[in-house]
Scaffold this motif. Structure first.
Motif, PDB file in Angstrom:
ATOM      1  N   GLN A 122      -3.135  -9.417 -21.187  1.00 45.90           N
ATOM      2  CA  GLN A 122      -4.465  -9.957 -20.895  1.00 45.90           C
ATOM      3  C   GLN A 122      -5.498  -9.407 -21.861  1.00 45.90           C
ATOM      4  OE1 GLN A 122      -5.162 -12.070 -17.829  1.00 45.90           O
ATOM      5  NE2 GLN A 122      -6.521 -12.512 -19.539  1.00 45.90           N
ATOM      6  N   LEU A 123      -5.395  -8.089 -22.087  1.00 43.03           N
ATOM      7  CA  LEU A 123      -6.342  -7.416 -22.959  1.00 43.03           C
ATOM      8  C   LEU A 123      -6.231  -7.972 -24.381  1.00 43.03           C
ATOM      9  CD1 LEU A 123      -8.376  -5.060 -22.848  1.00 43.03           C
ATOM     10  CD2 LEU A 123      -6.567  -3.607 -23.783  1.00 43.03           C
ATOM     11  N   ALA A 124      -4.986  -8.103 -24.842  1.00 41.14           N
ATOM     12  CA  ALA A 124      -4.786  -8.593 -26.212  1.00 41.14           C
ATOM     13  C   ALA A 124      -5.380  -9.987 -26.365  1.00 41.14           C
ATOM     14  CB  ALA A 124      -3.293  -8.613 -26.553  1.00 41.14           C
ATOM     15  N   LEU A 125      -5.072 -10.870 -25.424  1.00 33.18           N
ATOM     16  CA  LEU A 125      -5.589 -12.240 -25.519  1.00 33.18           C
ATOM     17  C   LEU A 125      -7.113 -12.243 -25.547  1.00 33.18           C
ATOM     18  CD1 LEU A 125      -3.188 -14.109 -23.108  1.00 33.18           C
ATOM     19  CD2 LEU A 125      -3.675 -14.823 -25.435  1.00 33.18           C
ATOM     20  N   SER A 126      -7.730 -11.437 -24.660  1.00 34.12           N
ATOM     21  CA  SER A 126      -9.192 -11.511 -24.619  1.00 34.12           C
ATOM     22  C   SER A 126      -9.812 -10.792 -25.814  1.00 34.12           C
ATOM     23  CB  SER A 126      -9.749 -11.018 -23.287  1.00 34.12           C
ATOM     24  OG  SER A 126      -9.289  -9.729 -23.026  1.00 34.12           O
ATOM     25  N   ASN A 127      -9.154  -9.737 -26.326  1.00 38.84           N
ATOM     26  CA  ASN A 127      -9.621  -9.107 -27.568  1.00 38.84           C
ATOM     27  C   ASN A 127      -9.693 -10.106 -28.704  1.00 38.84           C
ATOM     28  OD1 ASN A 127     -10.087  -6.553 -26.792  1.00 38.84           O
ATOM     29  ND2 ASN A 127      -8.137  -5.708 -27.508  1.00 38.84           N
ATOM     30  N   PHE A 128      -8.714 -11.002 -28.720  1.00 32.90           N
ATOM     31  CA  PHE A 128      -8.673 -11.977 -29.805  1.00 32.90           C
ATOM     32  C   PHE A 128      -9.575 -13.172 -29.496  1.00 32.90           C
ATOM     33  CE2 PHE A 128      -4.020 -10.470 -30.267  1.00 32.90           C
ATOM     34  CZ  PHE A 128      -4.478  -9.270 -30.786  1.00 32.90           C
ATOM     35  N   GLY A 129     -10.237 -13.116 -28.341  1.00 31.72           N
ATOM     36  CA  GLY A 129     -11.150 -14.205 -27.998  1.00 31.72           C
ATOM     37  C   GLY A 129     -10.429 -15.462 -27.559  1.00 31.72           C
ATOM     38  N   PHE A 130      -9.175 -15.306 -27.095  1.00 33.10           N
ATOM     39  CA  PHE A 130      -8.415 -16.477 -26.676  1.00 33.10           C
ATOM     40  C   PHE A 130      -8.452 -16.596 -25.157  1.00 33.10           C
ATOM     41  CE2 PHE A 130      -5.544 -15.732 -30.580  1.00 33.10           C
ATOM     42  CZ  PHE A 130      -6.480 -16.335 -31.390  1.00 33.10           C
ATOM     43  N   ASN A 131      -8.730 -17.779 -24.698  1.00 33.95           N
ATOM     44  CA  ASN A 131      -8.856 -18.006 -23.276  1.00 33.95           C
ATOM     45  C   ASN A 131      -7.618 -18.753 -22.763  1.00 33.95           C
ATOM     46  OD1 ASN A 131      -9.727 -18.397 -20.733  1.00 33.95           O
ATOM     47  ND2 ASN A 131     -11.280 -19.930 -21.256  1.00 33.95           N
ATOM     48  N   VAL A 132      -6.614 -17.994 -22.330  1.00 40.57           N
ATOM     49  CA  VAL A 132      -5.374 -18.596 -21.860  1.00 40.57           C
ATOM     50  C   VAL A 132      -4.940 -17.882 -20.583  1.00 40.57           C
ATOM     51  CG1 VAL A 132      -2.982 -19.164 -22.457  1.00 40.57           C
ATOM     52  CG2 VAL A 132      -4.673 -18.981 -24.273  1.00 40.57           C
ATOM     53  N   ASP A 133      -4.481 -18.634 -19.610  1.00 44.15           N
ATOM     54  CA  ASP A 133      -4.004 -18.071 -18.350  1.00 44.15           C
ATOM     55  C   ASP A 133      -2.597 -17.496 -18.541  1.00 44.15           C
ATOM     56  OD1 ASP A 133      -3.021 -17.606 -15.850  1.00 44.15           O
ATOM     57  OD2 ASP A 133      -3.531 -19.574 -15.021  1.00 44.15           O
ATOM     58  N   ILE A 134      -2.444 -16.162 -18.355  1.00 44.38           N
ATOM     59  CA  ILE A 134      -1.174 -15.511 -18.699  1.00 44.38           C
ATOM     60  C   ILE A 134      -0.035 -15.855 -17.739  1.00 44.38           C
ATOM     61  CG2 ILE A 134      -2.176 -13.559 -19.933  1.00 44.38           C
ATOM     62  CD1 ILE A 134      -1.661 -11.912 -17.377  1.00 44.38           C
ATOM     63  N   GLY A 135      -0.372 -16.398 -16.570  1.00 46.57           N
ATOM     64  CA  GLY A 135       0.675 -16.721 -15.606  1.00 46.57           C
ATOM     65  C   GLY A 135       1.234 -18.134 -15.782  1.00 46.57           C
ATOM     66  N   LYS A 136       0.628 -18.914 -16.662  1.00 39.98           N
ATOM     67  CA  LYS A 136       1.048 -20.311 -16.826  1.00 39.98           C
ATOM     68  C   LYS A 136       2.319 -20.437 -17.645  1.00 39.98           C
ATOM     69  CE  LYS A 136      -2.221 -24.005 -16.469  1.00 39.98           C
ATOM     70  NZ  LYS A 136      -3.212 -24.830 -17.147  1.00 39.98           N
ATOM     71  N   ARG A 137       3.107 -21.458 -17.340  1.00 40.55           N
ATOM     72  CA  ARG A 137       4.270 -21.749 -18.179  1.00 40.55           C
ATOM     73  C   ARG A 137       3.786 -22.249 -19.539  1.00 40.55           C
ATOM     74  NH1 ARG A 137       7.287 -26.314 -16.530  1.00 40.55           N
ATOM     75  NH2 ARG A 137       8.015 -26.057 -18.600  1.00 40.55           N
ATOM     76  N   VAL A 138       4.406 -21.748 -20.598  1.00 44.01           N
ATOM     77  CA  VAL A 138       3.971 -22.126 -21.938  1.00 44.01           C
ATOM     78  C   VAL A 138       4.086 -23.636 -22.163  1.00 44.01           C
ATOM     79  CG1 VAL A 138       4.719 -22.001 -24.346  1.00 44.01           C
ATOM     80  CG2 VAL A 138       4.199 -19.915 -23.097  1.00 44.01           C
ATOM     81  N   GLY A 139       5.116 -24.223 -21.549  1.00 43.82           N
ATOM     82  CA  GLY A 139       5.300 -25.666 -21.689  1.00 43.82           C
ATOM     83  C   GLY A 139       4.154 -26.488 -21.116  1.00 43.82           C
ATOM     84  N   ASP A 140       3.363 -25.876 -20.222  1.00 42.27           N
ATOM     85  CA  ASP A 140       2.239 -26.603 -19.635  1.00 42.27           C
ATOM     86  C   ASP A 140       0.930 -26.402 -20.397  1.00 42.27           C
ATOM     87  OD1 ASP A 140       3.875 -27.528 -17.629  1.00 42.27           O
ATOM     88  OD2 ASP A 140       3.494 -25.803 -16.329  1.00 42.27           O
ATOM     89  N   LEU A 141       0.973 -25.608 -21.458  1.00 41.89           N
ATOM     90  CA  LEU A 141      -0.249 -25.354 -22.225  1.00 41.89           C
ATOM     91  C   LEU A 141      -0.432 -26.414 -23.299  1.00 41.89           C
ATOM     92  CD1 LEU A 141       0.141 -21.517 -22.892  1.00 41.89           C
ATOM     93  CD2 LEU A 141      -1.204 -22.609 -21.102  1.00 41.89           C
ATOM     94  N   SER A 142      -1.670 -26.568 -23.754  1.00 37.34           N
ATOM     95  CA  SER A 142      -1.915 -27.466 -24.879  1.00 37.34           C
ATOM     96  C   SER A 142      -1.386 -26.803 -26.152  1.00 37.34           C
ATOM     97  CB  SER A 142      -3.413 -27.720 -25.042  1.00 37.34           C
ATOM     98  OG  SER A 142      -4.045 -26.540 -25.506  1.00 37.34           O
ATOM     99  N   ARG A 143      -1.264 -27.604 -27.207  1.00 30.55           N
ATOM    100  CA  ARG A 143      -0.743 -27.056 -28.447  1.00 30.55           C
ATOM    101  C   ARG A 143      -1.648 -25.944 -28.984  1.00 30.55           C
ATOM    102  NH1 ARG A 143       3.149 -27.792 -32.371  1.00 30.55           N
ATOM    103  NH2 ARG A 143       2.405 -27.149 -34.398  1.00 30.55           N
ATOM    104  N   ALA A 144      -2.949 -26.128 -28.829  1.00 29.50           N
ATOM    105  CA  ALA A 144      -3.888 -25.110 -29.311  1.00 29.50           C
ATOM    106  C   ALA A 144      -3.693 -23.797 -28.553  1.00 29.50           C
ATOM    107  CB  ALA A 144      -5.315 -25.597 -29.153  1.00 29.50           C
ATOM    108  N   GLN A 145      -3.508 -23.899 -27.242  1.00 28.92           N
ATOM    109  CA  GLN A 145      -3.301 -22.677 -26.457  1.00 28.92           C
ATOM    110  C   GLN A 145      -1.976 -22.019 -26.816  1.00 28.92           C
ATOM    111  OE1 GLN A 145      -3.834 -24.643 -22.700  1.00 28.92           O
ATOM    112  NE2 GLN A 145      -5.704 -23.493 -22.283  1.00 28.92           N
TER     113      GLN A 145
END
Ligand SMILES: Nc1ncnc2c1ncn2[C@@H]1O[C@H](COP(=O)(O)OP(=O)(O)OP(=O)(O)O)[C@@H](O)[C@H]1O
Ligand SMILES: [Mg+2]
Length: 504
Positions: A122-145
């Motif tokens: 969580q920390l790494a993602l938010s440090n990089f300014g990325f807004n992604v839900d860490i519990g989501k399946r990757v297959g359900d994310l958009s390509r950008a996410q």
């Protein structure tokens, strides 16, 4: 200090020499850009360093130690982090599982330490300014996410060498600027960075040195400060390219597509209104996840709609599905070539003709007409400069940019006249991009209507006759004429107090 040195590396695939005796080196604290046309050998070079496969010939040195065959795990343990062009994520697993795959934190009892992984991820993602839900399946994310997860994964374990193969291909300027800030910090710490991009502006902003490849051979390695954009393109293609974008006259005709107050079930789009006429290109811009992509997908019947109307050529479409929209003369080009697009194990010809099969032209007494099929596929692949220019090639063996061309080709064998392009030039080299822009010019000159969603701001600014900006699920601005410029567009991307769009 020299981190990496490759000497005379050669890699052959059946029938293709993807790399031919190439030298390459990387210093600590530098960004070394790899530049070249689609299929030039950039990803192959990266795969050699990542240990995906060994070279057929040549030597590799890591901090002056000769290394023989690297496995992916050895490469990673040596401090090499890679953002792959086609991603290395497992779609069935969650974000957090992907981030720590093969490097899971364990507690003293040998159990997985989920809490720690969650916290660090969580920390790494938010440090990089990325807004992604860490519990989501990757297959359900958009390509950008997914791209953001792929980048975070490569950065998580403090690499000494960071390799980025088109990391911004599906990011907009705003997300990309987070990445550039990070790259600056890593450079200052002495990390060596290998960067692949087809976006000239990024290369300008980031590169210390540029290595140009052409047809698997090394053309030159040059310092970025002494080489112009024109020089780079000339080195890449072997000839001069006058312009990066064609001049596209706008001859507005009848309204072809009219969308009023469209709202999506998931609220990705709240209320959006759009009118597209024959002979014009309407660009849709905005930060990632602002709704522009979902909007065109919904028009084509790929996202559930909760309200609003869609009218094509004066007739309302109540329940859009891809099938009915195709019949109404609309084609959609998806952004995600792997998930929605291509059958990788099939030939180019089969992929191109895939959705045109129901057309009368290709069938005779219910049988495929192979002759017609081949000439149609050959036609478009020539137009898009597919490499290798062989319609019997299996798509899996094509380079990233060439796969994208196959996807575009598929839409073009169909006789439609309203085009919805979602990121049409992702991963396409500068030269082939121009061909695609030329093709759009031809389309609007013939009286087609074009909608263009793109995360490449330069592309939007140059190609759009009108530019609509999405902000938090609404169209908040419409730019025309001289107002279509970087400053105005970015202001609208970031505008906090979202005003309703002025009446056209
Ligand atoms: N597994 C494979 N089997 C056969 N040919 C391959 C394979 N992988 C790559 N190639 C071929 O090797 C050449 C170089 O491909 P590579 O992916 O390195 O290009 P690239 O420079 O990364 O292009 P792009 O800009 O499109 O990503 C291409 O001709 C490609 O078709
Ligand atoms: Mg590539």
């Amino acid at each position: 200090m020299q981190l990496l040195n490759l000497q005379g590396v050669t890699k052959r695939f059946q029938g293709v020499t993807a790399l031919n005796s190439v030298d390459f080196d990387l210093e600590s604290g530098e960004v070394h850009v790899l530049f070249g046309e689609n299929g030039a050998g950039k990803s192959t070079l990266i795969n050699l360093i990542a240990g995906t496969f060994p070279p057929d010939e040549g030597q590799c040195f890591l901090e002056e130690h000769e290394i023989g065959r690297l496995s992916p795990a050895q490469s990673r343990d040596a401090g090499i982090g890679v953002v792959f062009q086609e991603f290395s994520l497992v779609p069935q697993m969650t974000v957090i599982e992907n981030l720590f795959l093969g490097r899971e934190h364990k507690s003293s009892l040998g159990r997985l330490d989920h809490r720690r992984m969650k916290r660090e991820g969580q920390l790494a993602l938010s440090n990089f300014g990325f807004n992604v839900d860490i519990g989501k399946r990757v297959g359900d994310l958009s390509r950008a996410q997914q791209q953001m997860v792929e980048i975070t994964k490569a950065l998580l374990f403090q690499p000494k060498i960071l390799i980025l193969d088109e990391p911004t291909a599906s990011l907009t300027e705003a997300e990309a600027s987070n990445l550039f800030r990070l790259i600056g910090e890593l450079k200052a710490k002495g990390v060596g960075i290998i960067y692949v991009s087809h976006r000239m502006k990024e290369i300008r902003a980031l590169a210390d040195r540029v290595t140009v490849l052409r047809d698997g051979r090394l053309v030159a390695t040059v310092p970025a400060t002494t080489v112009s954009d024109d020089d780079l393109v000339t080195l890449m293609t072997g000839r001069q390219l006058d312009r990066l974008f064609p001049e596209i006259p706008c001859k507005r005709g009848d309204v072809r597509l009219s969308v009023s107050d469209l709202a999506l079930t998931g609220a990705a789009v709240k209320k959006a209104t759009l009118e597209v006429r024959a002979g014009e290109i309407v660009g849709l811009g905005g930060l990632i996840g602002s709704g522009q992509s979902e909007f065109v997908r919904a028009i084509f019947g790929l996202e559930p709609i909760s309200g609003g109307t869609i009218v094509v050529d004066g007739k309302q479409v109540t329940n859009p599905t891809p099938r009915t929209m195709l019949e109404r003369d609309i084609t959609y080009f998806p952004a995600d070539r792997v998930a929605e697009g291509l059958a990788l194990t099939r030939r180019v010809r089969e992929n191109v003709l895939f959705s045109a099969l129901w057309l009368q032209r290709f069938t005779r007494y219910g049988l495929l007409n192979l002759g017609e099929e081949k000439s149609a596929a050959r036609n478009v692949s020539e137009r898009l400069k597919l490499r290798p220019n062989n319609i019997e090639y299996v798509v899996e063996n094509l380079s990233g940019g060439n796969r994208q061309k196959v996807l575009l080709a598929r839409g073009l064998v169909r006789p439609t006249s309203i085009f919805l392009f979602d990121e049409p030039t992702v991963g396409i080299d500068v030269n082939a991009k121009f061909e695609i822009y030329e093709l759009m010019r031809e389309l609007v000159e013939e009286g087609c209507a074009v909608v263009l969603v793109s995360s490449d701001l330069q592309e939007l600014l140059h190609m759009s006759h009108r530019l609509l900006i999405f902000n938090k699920g609404r169209i908040t601005a419409e730019l025309t004429g001289d107002d279509i410029n970087e400053e105005k567009a970015l202001k609208c991307f970031f505008a906090e107090d979202v005003l309703e769009r002025p009446a056209a």
